[in-house]
Design a protein around this motif. Structure first.
Motif, PDB file in Angstrom:
ATOM      1  N   ARG A 192       0.837  -1.214   0.000  1.00 24.00           N
ATOM      2  CA  ARG A 192       0.000   0.000   0.000  1.00 24.00           C
ATOM      3  C   ARG A 192       0.866   1.256   0.000  1.00 24.00           C
ATOM      4  O   ARG A 192       0.568   2.244  -0.682  1.00 24.00           O
ATOM      5  CB  ARG A 192      -0.929  -0.009   1.214  1.00 24.00           C
ATOM      6  N   THR A 193       1.976   1.211   0.758  1.00 25.35           N
ATOM      7  CA  THR A 193       2.892   2.351   0.803  1.00 25.35           C
ATOM      8  C   THR A 193       3.530   2.594  -0.562  1.00 25.35           C
ATOM      9  O   THR A 193       3.564   3.729  -1.056  1.00 25.35           O
ATOM     10  CB  THR A 193       3.980   2.109   1.861  1.00 25.35           C
ATOM     11  N   ALA A 194       4.023   1.534  -1.199  1.00 25.09           N
ATOM     12  CA  ALA A 194       4.670   1.665  -2.505  1.00 25.09           C
ATOM     13  C   ALA A 194       3.712   2.215  -3.544  1.00 25.09           C
ATOM     14  O   ALA A 194       4.067   3.107  -4.333  1.00 25.09           O
ATOM     15  CB  ALA A 194       5.227   0.315  -2.945  1.00 25.09           C
ATOM     16  N   VAL A 195       2.495   1.706  -3.565  1.00 30.50           N
ATOM     17  CA  VAL A 195       1.508   2.162  -4.555  1.00 30.50           C
ATOM     18  C   VAL A 195       1.168   3.635  -4.315  1.00 30.50           C
ATOM     19  O   VAL A 195       1.072   4.426  -5.263  1.00 30.50           O
ATOM     20  CB  VAL A 195       0.253   1.282  -4.513  1.00 30.50           C
ATOM     21  N   SER A 196       1.018   4.026  -3.058  1.00 33.90           N
ATOM     22  CA  SER A 196       0.700   5.434  -2.770  1.00 33.90           C
ATOM     23  C   SER A 196       1.842   6.344  -3.172  1.00 33.90           C
ATOM     24  O   SER A 196       1.620   7.477  -3.648  1.00 33.90           O
ATOM     25  CB  SER A 196       0.374   5.608  -1.285  1.00 33.90           C
ATOM     26  N   GLN A 197       3.075   5.890  -3.013  1.00 36.71           N
ATOM     27  CA  GLN A 197       4.236   6.695  -3.414  1.00 36.71           C
ATOM     28  C   GLN A 197       4.317   6.824  -4.930  1.00 36.71           C
ATOM     29  O   GLN A 197       4.591   7.906  -5.462  1.00 36.71           O
ATOM     30  CB  GLN A 197       5.513   6.071  -2.853  1.00 36.71           C
ATOM     31  N   ALA A 198       4.062   5.721  -5.639  1.00 33.74           N
ATOM     32  CA  ALA A 198       4.059   5.781  -7.099  1.00 33.74           C
ATOM     33  C   ALA A 198       2.941   6.680  -7.600  1.00 33.74           C
ATOM     34  O   ALA A 198       3.125   7.468  -8.549  1.00 33.74           O
ATOM     35  CB  ALA A 198       3.922   4.370  -7.669  1.00 33.74           C
ATOM     36  N   LYS A 199       1.804   6.585  -6.977  1.00 30.38           N
ATOM     37  CA  LYS A 199       0.670   7.436  -7.349  1.00 30.38           C
ATOM     38  C   LYS A 199       1.010   8.911  -7.163  1.00 30.38           C
ATOM     39  O   LYS A 199       0.591   9.774  -7.949  1.00 30.38           O
ATOM     40  CB  LYS A 199      -0.546   7.060  -6.500  1.00 30.38           C
ATOM     41  N   ALA A 200       1.780   9.227  -6.140  1.00 31.36           N
ATOM     42  CA  ALA A 200       2.170  10.618  -5.872  1.00 31.36           C
ATOM     43  C   ALA A 200       3.219  11.123  -6.856  1.00 31.36           C
ATOM     44  O   ALA A 200       3.469  12.327  -6.923  1.00 31.36           O
ATOM     45  CB  ALA A 200       2.694  10.746  -4.444  1.00 31.36           C
ATOM     46  N   GLY A 201       3.851  10.204  -7.609  1.00 31.32           N
ATOM     47  CA  GLY A 201       4.824  10.621  -8.619  1.00 31.32           C
ATOM     48  C   GLY A 201       6.232  10.124  -8.403  1.00 31.32           C
ATOM     49  O   GLY A 201       7.140  10.525  -9.146  1.00 31.32           O
ATOM     50  N   ALA A 202       6.454   9.265  -7.413  1.00 33.16           N
ATOM     51  CA  ALA A 202       7.798   8.731  -7.198  1.00 33.16           C
ATOM     52  C   ALA A 202       8.261   7.975  -8.440  1.00 33.16           C
ATOM     53  O   ALA A 202       7.511   7.192  -9.018  1.00 33.16           O
ATOM     54  CB  ALA A 202       7.816   7.815  -5.980  1.00 33.16           C
ATOM     55  N   ASP A 203       9.495   8.218  -8.838  1.00 36.35           N
ATOM     56  CA  ASP A 203      10.044   7.579 -10.039  1.00 36.35           C
ATOM     57  C   ASP A 203      10.560   6.174  -9.755  1.00 36.35           C
ATOM     58  O   ASP A 203      10.522   5.306 -10.635  1.00 36.35           O
ATOM     59  CB  ASP A 203      11.200   8.423 -10.583  1.00 36.35           C
ATOM     60  N   ILE A 204      11.081   5.953  -8.545  1.00 34.59           N
ATOM     61  CA  ILE A 204      11.653   4.667  -8.155  1.00 34.59           C
ATOM     62  C   ILE A 204      11.187   4.357  -6.741  1.00 34.59           C
ATOM     63  O   ILE A 204      11.175   5.234  -5.869  1.00 34.59           O
ATOM     64  CB  ILE A 204      13.198   4.701  -8.207  1.00 34.59           C
TER      65      ILE A 204
END
Length: 330
Positions: free
Chosen positions: A155-167
């Motif tokens: 859930r943390t990884a998906v939320s970070q990717a959704k926010a725009g994290a590249d890696i």
């Protein structure tokens, strides 16, 4: 004298020759600068155990991003210090969590700056551990529950990717974490988001200043049931091999300085980019000695970074990144 006469010094005679035959070089493209963001306003607060490293509130982070950009650094590793902690580390995966807010802001300030999001729960849980705690029903012994923690890390990884994290950079050392996060990212439509796996992360004494920075010291016990024993080398191959099979895009060794043999081991055995994390105490020891006038800071930093490259590191995460960029501009 008998033939041939071997004179190794011929290739060291002047700077131009030394430059021609140099095997390893550090460039600004090799380094990643970690930054710490926190809640509040008008905060630029130096971390006492890490001279020159600061906590930034969101309204002050722009000055740090502008400096990093001006120096030519292409990537940052983003850590968040939350204003709320609980047993599950809920603020790690909230859309309005500090890392998610900072990521959106940074991508607005510089869309080309790579944001690598640290994906862990330790600074968000009230226990300081990297997952949720399970108590044995008979003995009452407390330990991190591996599979239950994976759900929250996804859930943390998906939320970070959704926010725009590249890696996505998961640092938790749970078994199966790369597979779980890779599956979660793919299902959410982020199949092109790479995973920088903290593949070989030791239960090290070199993390002390970092734990001060994010207030993540375990409230009980230690992390030795999930981070690696510093005495073990071959085990690192098993850890990395699992991450490769599960879909990792980068393999990291953490810490770097005391584990250069492990960096070389991964370089020789796998064909993925190898990342060395030059951790907080490695930084603070040099800074402390330099402030006392005991060492030449620039010389020792660049020698250390070159040694990481020689050991096989392709990428170096280091709190010295801005300093290195300045040295290279001279």
């Amino acid at each position: 004298m008998s033939f041939p006469i071997i004179r190794h010094r011929r290739l060291r005679g002047n700077a131009a020759i030394r430059n021609l035959v140099r095997e390893n070089q550090v460039t600004v493209h090799d380094v990643v600068q970690p930054i710490f963001v926190t809640h509040g306003s008008n905060i630029k607060s130096e971390i006492p155990s890490m001279p020159g490293v600061y906590h930034f509130s969101l309204d002050r982070v722009q000055e740090e991003i502008e400096e990093i950009t001006k120096l030519g650094i292409q990537a940052i590793l983003l850590f968040g210090v939350p204003d709320h902690k609980d047993a599950k580390g809920t603020s790690a995966f909230m859309d309005e969590g500090i890392v998610q807010q900072a990521t959106r802001l940074i991508k607005e300030l510089n869309p080309n700056l790579l944001v690598i999001a640290d994906t862990c729960l330790c600074q968000f849980t009230d226990t300081g551990h990297c997952g949720v705690i399970h108590h044995h029903p008979i003995t009452g012994h407390a330990d991190v529950a591996n599979d239950a923690s994976l759900e929250l890390l996804v859930r943390t990884a998906v939320s970070q990717a959704k926010a725009g994290a590249d890696i996505i950079a998961p640092s938790n050392m749970m078994d199966g974490y790369v597979h779980a996060i890779r599956s979660g990212l793919d299902e959410a439509g982020y199949e092109n988001t790479p995973i920088m796996a903290y593949s070989v992360k030791y239960a090290s004494a070199y993390y002390g200043p970092f734990r001060d920075a994010v207030d993540s010291t375990p409230q009980f016990g230690d992390r030795k049931t999930y981070q690696m024993d510093p005495a073990n080398g071959r085990e690192a191959l098993r850890e990395a091999e699992s991450d490769v099979a599960e879909g990792a895009d980068f393999l990291m060794v953490k810490p770097a300085l005391a584990y250069m043999d492990i960096i070389r081991m991964l370089k020789d055995n796998f064909d993925l980019p190898v990342v060395a994390y030059n951790v907080s105490a490695e930084y603070s020891m040099i800074k402390a000695a330099a402030l006392q006038g005991w060492v030449n800071e620039e010389a020792i930093v660049m020698e250390t970074m070159t040694s990481f490259k020689r050991a096989g590191a392709d990428i170096i995460l280091t709190y010295f990144a801005k300093d290195i960029a300045r040295y290279l501009k001279k």
